[in-house]
Scaffold this motif. Structure first.
Motif, PDB file in Angstrom:
ATOM      1  N   PHE A  23      29.666-115.831  13.537  1.00 33.70           N
ATOM      2  CA  PHE A  23      30.664-116.321  13.297  1.00 33.70           C
ATOM      3  C   PHE A  23      30.568-117.721  14.141  1.00 33.70           C
ATOM      4  O   PHE A  23      30.648-118.599  14.421  1.00 33.70           O
ATOM      5  N   LEU A  24      29.471-117.157  15.028  1.00 35.10           N
ATOM      6  CA  LEU A  24      28.701-118.326  15.851  1.00 35.10           C
ATOM      7  C   LEU A  24      28.116-120.162  14.749  1.00 35.10           C
ATOM      8  O   LEU A  24      28.024-120.737  14.880  1.00 35.10           O
ATOM      9  N   GLY A  25      27.118-119.307  14.300  1.00 27.83           N
ATOM     10  CA  GLY A  25      26.758-120.243  12.469  1.00 27.83           C
ATOM     11  C   GLY A  25      27.295-120.386  11.712  1.00 27.83           C
ATOM     12  O   GLY A  25      27.216-121.370  11.324  1.00 27.83           O
ATOM     13  N   ASP A  26      28.221-119.860  11.313  1.00 25.33           N
ATOM     14  CA  ASP A  26      29.278-120.338  10.180  1.00 25.33           C
ATOM     15  C   ASP A  26      30.459-121.459  11.327  1.00 25.33           C
ATOM     16  O   ASP A  26      30.807-122.222  10.161  1.00 25.33           O
ATOM     17  N   PHE A  27      30.532-121.098  12.297  1.00 19.05           N
ATOM     18  CA  PHE A  27      31.736-122.158  12.696  1.00 19.05           C
ATOM     19  C   PHE A  27      31.800-122.944  13.555  1.00 19.05           C
ATOM     20  O   PHE A  27      31.676-124.315  13.661  1.00 19.05           O
ATOM     21  N   ALA A  79      19.682-115.140   1.442  1.00 20.08           N
ATOM     22  CA  ALA A  79      21.200-113.765   1.530  1.00 20.08           C
ATOM     23  C   ALA A  79      22.594-114.793   1.693  1.00 20.08           C
ATOM     24  O   ALA A  79      23.202-115.173   0.675  1.00 20.08           O
ATOM     25  N   HIS A  80      22.331-115.442   2.970  1.00 15.77           N
ATOM     26  CA  HIS A  80      23.609-116.081   3.672  1.00 15.77           C
ATOM     27  C   HIS A  80      23.202-117.684   2.223  1.00 15.77           C
ATOM     28  O   HIS A  80      24.000-118.277   1.963  1.00 15.77           O
ATOM     29  N   ALA A  81      21.811-117.992   2.282  1.00 15.69           N
ATOM     30  CA  ALA A  81      21.977-119.188   0.910  1.00 15.69           C
ATOM     31  C   ALA A  81      22.087-118.855  -0.239  1.00 15.69           C
ATOM     32  O   ALA A  81      24.144-119.509  -1.082  1.00 15.69           O
ATOM     33  N   LEU A  82      22.939-117.667  -0.280  1.00 15.72           N
ATOM     34  CA  LEU A  82      23.070-117.590  -1.619  1.00 15.72           C
ATOM     35  C   LEU A  82      24.237-117.450  -1.964  1.00 15.72           C
ATOM     36  O   LEU A  82      25.033-117.608  -3.336  1.00 15.72           O
ATOM     37  N   THR A  83      25.007-116.617  -1.182  1.00 17.96           N
ATOM     38  CA  THR A  83      26.566-116.457  -0.692  1.00 17.96           C
ATOM     39  C   THR A  83      27.084-118.019  -0.437  1.00 17.96           C
ATOM     40  O   THR A  83      28.258-118.161  -1.427  1.00 17.96           O
ATOM     41  N   ASP A  84      26.235-118.361   0.134  1.00 13.91           N
ATOM     42  CA  ASP A  84      27.059-120.157   0.238  1.00 13.91           C
ATOM     43  C   ASP A  84      26.896-121.080  -1.400  1.00 13.91           C
ATOM     44  O   ASP A  84      27.940-121.530  -1.482  1.00 13.91           O
ATOM     45  N   ILE A  85      26.293-120.927  -2.159  1.00 16.63           N
ATOM     46  CA  ILE A  85      25.873-121.199  -2.866  1.00 16.63           C
ATOM     47  C   ILE A  85      27.145-121.128  -4.032  1.00 16.63           C
ATOM     48  O   ILE A  85      27.785-121.879  -5.425  1.00 16.63           O
ATOM     49  N   GLY A  86      27.606-119.621  -4.275  1.00 21.91           N
ATOM     50  CA  GLY A  86      28.702-118.932  -4.418  1.00 21.91           C
ATOM     51  C   GLY A  86      29.995-119.481  -3.953  1.00 21.91           C
ATOM     52  O   GLY A  86      31.299-119.990  -5.253  1.00 21.91           O
ATOM     53  N   LYS A  87      29.995-119.732  -3.412  1.00 23.13           N
ATOM     54  CA  LYS A  87      30.903-120.475  -2.602  1.00 23.13           C
ATOM     55  C   LYS A  87      31.516-122.049  -2.893  1.00 23.13           C
ATOM     56  O   LYS A  87      32.178-122.355  -3.805  1.00 23.13           O
ATOM     57  N   CYS A  88      29.856-122.699  -3.098  1.00 25.05           N
ATOM     58  CA  CYS A  88      30.376-123.722  -2.955  1.00 25.05           C
ATOM     59  C   CYS A  88      30.539-124.304  -5.083  1.00 25.05           C
ATOM     60  O   CYS A  88      31.237-125.162  -5.442  1.00 25.05           O
ATOM     61  N   ARG A  89      30.091-123.631  -5.936  1.00 24.09           N
ATOM     62  CA  ARG A  89      30.894-123.012  -7.082  1.00 24.09           C
ATOM     63  C   ARG A  89      31.925-122.768  -7.135  1.00 24.09           C
ATOM     64  O   ARG A  89      32.243-122.256  -8.716  1.00 24.09           O
ATOM     65  N   HIS A  90      32.659-122.297  -6.164  1.00 25.22           N
ATOM     66  CA  HIS A  90      33.988-122.255  -6.383  1.00 25.22           C
ATOM     67  C   HIS A  90      33.938-120.397  -7.171  1.00 25.22           C
ATOM     68  O   HIS A  90      35.192-120.400  -7.083  1.00 25.22           O
ATOM     69  N   PRO A  95      37.434-116.157   2.748  1.00 25.54           N
ATOM     70  CA  PRO A  95      37.856-114.664   2.398  1.00 25.54           C
ATOM     71  C   PRO A  95      36.958-113.693   1.419  1.00 25.54           C
ATOM     72  O   PRO A  95      35.892-113.207   2.413  1.00 25.54           O
ATOM     73  N   GLY A  96      36.690-114.520   0.417  1.00 25.15           N
ATOM     74  CA  GLY A  96      35.731-113.261  -0.380  1.00 25.15           C
ATOM     75  C   GLY A  96      34.321-113.936   0.448  1.00 25.15           C
ATOM     76  O   GLY A  96      32.856-113.063   1.120  1.00 25.15           O
ATOM     77  N   ASP A  97      34.043-115.075   0.712  1.00 23.27           N
ATOM     78  CA  ASP A  97      32.522-115.564   1.156  1.00 23.27           C
ATOM     79  C   ASP A  97      32.297-114.621   2.631  1.00 23.27           C
ATOM     80  O   ASP A  97      31.565-113.994   2.917  1.00 23.27           O
ATOM     81  N   GLN A  98      33.212-114.576   3.603  1.00 22.19           N
ATOM     82  CA  GLN A  98      33.073-114.241   4.616  1.00 22.19           C
ATOM     83  C   GLN A  98      33.149-113.068   4.861  1.00 22.19           C
ATOM     84  O   GLN A  98      32.168-111.588   5.273  1.00 22.19           O
ATOM     85  N   ALA A  99      33.856-112.023   3.741  1.00 23.14           N
ATOM     86  CA  ALA A  99      33.888-110.621   2.696  1.00 23.14           C
ATOM     87  C   ALA A  99      32.241-110.192   2.883  1.00 23.14           C
ATOM     88  O   ALA A  99      31.893-109.284   3.054  1.00 23.14           O
TER      89      ALA A  99
END
Length: 115
Positions: A23-27, A79-90, A95-99
């Motif tokens: 949460f420190l890194g993401d926010f 892993a973080h980069a791949l997860t964020d790419i998924g969020k960028c691609r909607h 909530p799913g991103d954070q989970a």
């Protein structure tokens, strides 16, 4: 006055530290510009992959620092980069991103505790 830390399961302590680091890194450590421009097509000041790579590297550094395992830091970076790419691609929303991110922290916790 304070609870005895020896009564806490080490896995819980590690997971809590990883979650707090997340949460420190993401926010706190992610600027609005970084949050926007890390997605392909939204980059203005730098190419998106510099923003995404830098943001994910912060998370990798935090995981490596907290666990004491630099290779887990590298795994988190990817892993973080791949997860964020998924969020960028909607593919999912916040909530799913954070989970997904927190599930990854559970995986790191399991790997460290079982070793």
């Amino acid at each position: 006055m304070f609870p005895d830390p020896s009564h806490h399961p080490p896995a819980l302590d590690l997971f809590l530290m990883l979650a707090m680091g997340h949460f420190l890194g993401d926010f706190a450590l992610q600027s609005d510009r970084m949050a926007t421009e890390k997605c392909p097509g939204h980059d203005v000041t730098l190419p998106w992959y510099w923003w995404l790579g830098s943001h994910a590297a912060i998370h990798g550094f935090l995981v490596g620092l907290i666990t004491g395992v630099p290779l887990l830091g590298l795994a988190e970076w990817v892993a973080h980069a791949l997860t964020d790419i998924g969020k960028c691609r909607h593919l999912y929303r916040l909530p799913g991103d954070q989970a997904i991110h927190l599930a990854t922290k559970l995986l790191w916790t399991w790997l460290v505790v079982r070793s």
